[in-house]
Design an enzyme around this catalytic site. Structure first.
Site, PDB file in Angstrom:
ATOM      1  N   HIS A 244      88.142 140.928  41.857  1.00 44.20           N
ATOM      2  CA  HIS A 244      89.692 141.295  42.187  1.00 44.20           C
ATOM      3  C   HIS A 244      90.453 140.215  42.687  1.00 44.20           C
ATOM      4  O   HIS A 244      91.588 139.667  42.219  1.00 44.20           O
ATOM      5  CB  HIS A 244      89.725 141.988  43.679  1.00 44.20           C
ATOM      6  CG  HIS A 244      88.853 143.329  43.407  1.00 44.20           C
ATOM      7  ND1 HIS A 244      89.561 144.571  42.679  1.00 44.20           N
ATOM      8  CD2 HIS A 244      87.486 143.891  43.906  1.00 44.20           C
ATOM      9  CE1 HIS A 244      88.344 145.607  42.854  1.00 44.20           C
ATOM     10  NE2 HIS A 244      87.327 145.169  43.582  1.00 44.20           N
TER      11      HIS A 244
HETATM   12  O1  RIB Z   1      89.997 146.122  47.295  1.00 50.27           O
HETATM   13  C1  RIB Z   1      89.549 144.686  46.935  1.00 50.27           C
HETATM   14  C2  RIB Z   1      89.524 143.875  48.014  1.00 50.27           C
HETATM   15  O2  RIB Z   1      89.024 144.179  49.136  1.00 50.27           O
HETATM   16  C3  RIB Z   1      89.337 142.428  47.560  1.00 50.27           C
HETATM   17  O3  RIB Z   1      89.873 141.370  48.473  1.00 50.27           O
HETATM   18  C4  RIB Z   1      87.632 142.651  48.366  1.00 50.27           C
HETATM   19  O4  RIB Z   1      87.195 141.134  48.794  1.00 50.27           O
HETATM   20  C5  RIB Z   1      88.089 143.306  49.578  1.00 50.27           C
HETATM   21  O5  RIB Z   1      88.206 142.509  50.601  1.00 50.27           O
END
Ligand code: RIB
Ligand code: CA
Length: 316
Positions: A244
């Site tokens: 992500h």
């Molecule tokens: O939803 C994904 C996010 O939540 C990313 O930043 C992951 O590291 C968690 O923090």
């Protein structure tokens, strides 16, 4: 080539680790500061994880600790294993003799000082809850509007449903801070689940990391193997694993990586109720409200993953 000054606000986290490596190893970015925020795990753990990553890949950037909990709502317990393990970065044994220490400046102080001192505008990359960003904007509204070029956010979701409609961890964890950021008028680029659950890596990518033949590549491969196992058990298995947070760095490095995006009005819901913490995206442009975010829907995956490999190869 003139480097882009950036400040990275994060909560490592395996995908935050990839975002940090991508930024630290890229020749087009000047990482002025890394700030930590409570999110995936408590602030002590995410800060310890950040210092371990920097020490292992041979980077030396100031790390300043920020918000220990959301601005208004209670701290959502994160002491279960979850997708990142109990440490927040399970899967690799970092050396115990890390000489790096957290800064004496808080995240708020360090970020404000850098904005005041910088002759050019600074880009923020936020890959955790937006508590620090919200605090900075509330404490220094004029400075932020004058000296922040853009806030690149891993957060939110438009159509993709992981747990509940419109819900993504970073934006709902501190929804009040998210609301401050999305209403700030500062240019925002939102990398939500719509793009991050398309930007998946498979085992062949991990083998390429290993084949870099350096410490950083090996460390990343080990951590991402563990993250793949945990993520696919805790969340879902799409035949690959997302990174992500790295998406929010990639677009800062090279805007041409963004294959599909749309500027629209994004509302952060904070009222009590089932939608509290939701990112409601006006993708049909019906609200009549001014666009406040560029929402990214697709990245050039091959170039994205190659950028990560190139950055990792430049580090220790
Ligand atoms: O939803 C994904 C996010 O939540 C990313 O930043 C992951 O590291 C968690 O923090
Ligand atoms: Ca994160």
């Amino acid at each position: 080539m003139k480097k882009i000054p950036v400040i990275i606000d994060c909560d490592p986290g395996h995908d935050d680790m990839v975002a940090l490596i991508l930024a630290l190893g890229n020749e087009g970015l000047d990482v002025k500061l890394i700030t930590n925020v409570a999110g995936n795990k408590v602030i002590e753990k995410v800060t310890n994880n950040t210092l371990n990553i920097l020490n292992y890949c041979g980077a030396d950037v100031e790390v300043a600790a920020g918000a220990r909990q959301p601005l208004v709502r209670g701290y959502r317990r994160t002491d279960t294993e979850g997708a990142h393990g109990l440490s927040g970065l399970d899967g690799f044994d970092f050396p115990g003799d890390n000489p790096l220490r957290v800064s004496d400046r808080t995240a708020l102080e360090a970020a404000a000082d850098i904005l005041k001192e910088s002759e050019e505008k600074v880009t923020f990359v936020c890959t955790g809850p937006l508590s620090n960003m919200g605090l900075l904007i509330r404490a220094y509204p004029d400075l932020c509007r004058e000296k922040i070029r853009e806030i690149s956010i891993m957060g939110g979701t438009c159509h993709f449903i992981l747990t509940k409609p419109f819900m993504e961890f970073n934006t709902y964890f501190d929804a009040e801070a998210s609301k401050i950021v999305f209403e700030s008028g500062i240019p925002l680029v939102m990398y939500g689940y719509d793009v991050t659950y398309k930007a998946l890596f498979q085992e062949d990518f991990l083998e390429k990391l290993e084949n870099l033949g350096n410490k950083t590549g090996h460390m990343m491969a080990e951590l991402l193997r563990k993250f793949t196992d945990l993520h696919n058990r805790v969340w879902l298995d799409l035949g690959g694993c997302p990174v992500h947070d790295a998406c929010a760095v990639a677009g800062v490095i090279d805007r041409s990586l963004i294959k599909k995006s749309d500027s629209m009005y994004v509302e952060i819901m904070t009222e009590p109720g089932p939608l509290s913490g939701a990112t409601v995206c006006d993708y049909e442009h019906r609200s009549g409200k001014p666009e406040n975010a560029e929402v990214v829907f697709e990245l050039d995956l091959e170039r994205f993953l190659n950028l990560i490999l190139e950055s990792a190869g430049r580090l220790a």
